[in-house]
Scaffold this active site. Sequence first.
Site, PDB file in Angstrom:
ATOM      1  N   CYS A 199      -1.683  -2.471   8.100  1.00 51.64           N
ATOM      2  CA  CYS A 199      -1.695  -3.377   6.934  1.00 51.64           C
ATOM      3  C   CYS A 199      -0.421  -4.211   6.820  1.00 51.64           C
ATOM      4  CB  CYS A 199      -1.984  -2.590   5.668  1.00 51.64           C
ATOM      5  SG  CYS A 199      -3.704  -1.977   5.645  1.00 51.64           S
ATOM      6  N   ASP A 242       0.791  -1.248   0.000  1.00 53.91           N
ATOM      7  CA  ASP A 242       0.000   0.000   0.000  1.00 53.91           C
ATOM      8  C   ASP A 242       0.824   1.300   0.000  1.00 53.91           C
ATOM      9  OD1 ASP A 242      -1.943  -1.949   0.340  1.00 53.91           O
ATOM     10  OD2 ASP A 242      -2.786  -1.128   2.188  1.00 53.91           O
ATOM     11  N   LYS A 282      -6.990  -5.045  -2.663  1.00 54.71           N
ATOM     12  CA  LYS A 282      -7.737  -5.473  -1.480  1.00 54.71           C
ATOM     13  C   LYS A 282      -8.693  -4.373  -1.061  1.00 54.71           C
ATOM     14  CE  LYS A 282      -4.002  -4.052   1.667  1.00 54.71           C
ATOM     15  NZ  LYS A 282      -4.718  -3.128   2.528  1.00 54.71           N
TER      16      LYS A 282
END
Length: 205
Positions: free
Chosen positions: A151, A8, A106
Amino acid sequence: MKALLIVDVQIDFLPGGALAVPGGDSIIPIINSLQPQFDLVVATQDWHPREHKSFASNHKGRKAFEQIILNGLTQTLWPDHCVQGTPGAEFSPELHTNKIEAIFRKGTDIEIDSYSGFYDNGRRKSTGLAAYLNGKGVSQVYVTGLCGDICVHYTAMDSLKEGFDTFIIEDGTCPLVAGDFEQTKQEFTVAGGQIVNSASLILAK
Ligand SMILES: [Zn+2]
């Protein structure tokens, strides 16, 4: 075989973004310098529909960072971030992306959030990442990216559960909340994960 997993590294999670991780941009040159050390580089991308129920804006009277129960799971409500197709969902322009062989998206199901790159938060659906890594013959997974206490943590914990030797590259990640990162690092090492730094990897090659 060793894989580098970049979690990310997207504009909304960087300073100036919608859900900025303080100092998050400092890790990008480190991630770039690490990429040539690895046989395989893979990335994840938070990729939400605008109606995603992790967004406070989709719950009347709720504010960002409040917690609710969403479909049976505790859910922190976030500012709108990484909306599909928007500039904030793009990878940082500073991140080298040529060596990234695959991108796993995701958070695409509006009913459930997904902190891990492997599964949603209820482990209801897989992203296919574990099967992909196994198919490539990966045994060691090195996790970097944003953010360290959320994450990256959940991705690294799932990587352990999937049977990979798993490492968090400490200077290749950055937490949203520093105190939480101390706790999540401990959970990770107790579960069998290892914390390393980029210098040891570059010197080891
Ligand atoms: Zn998200």
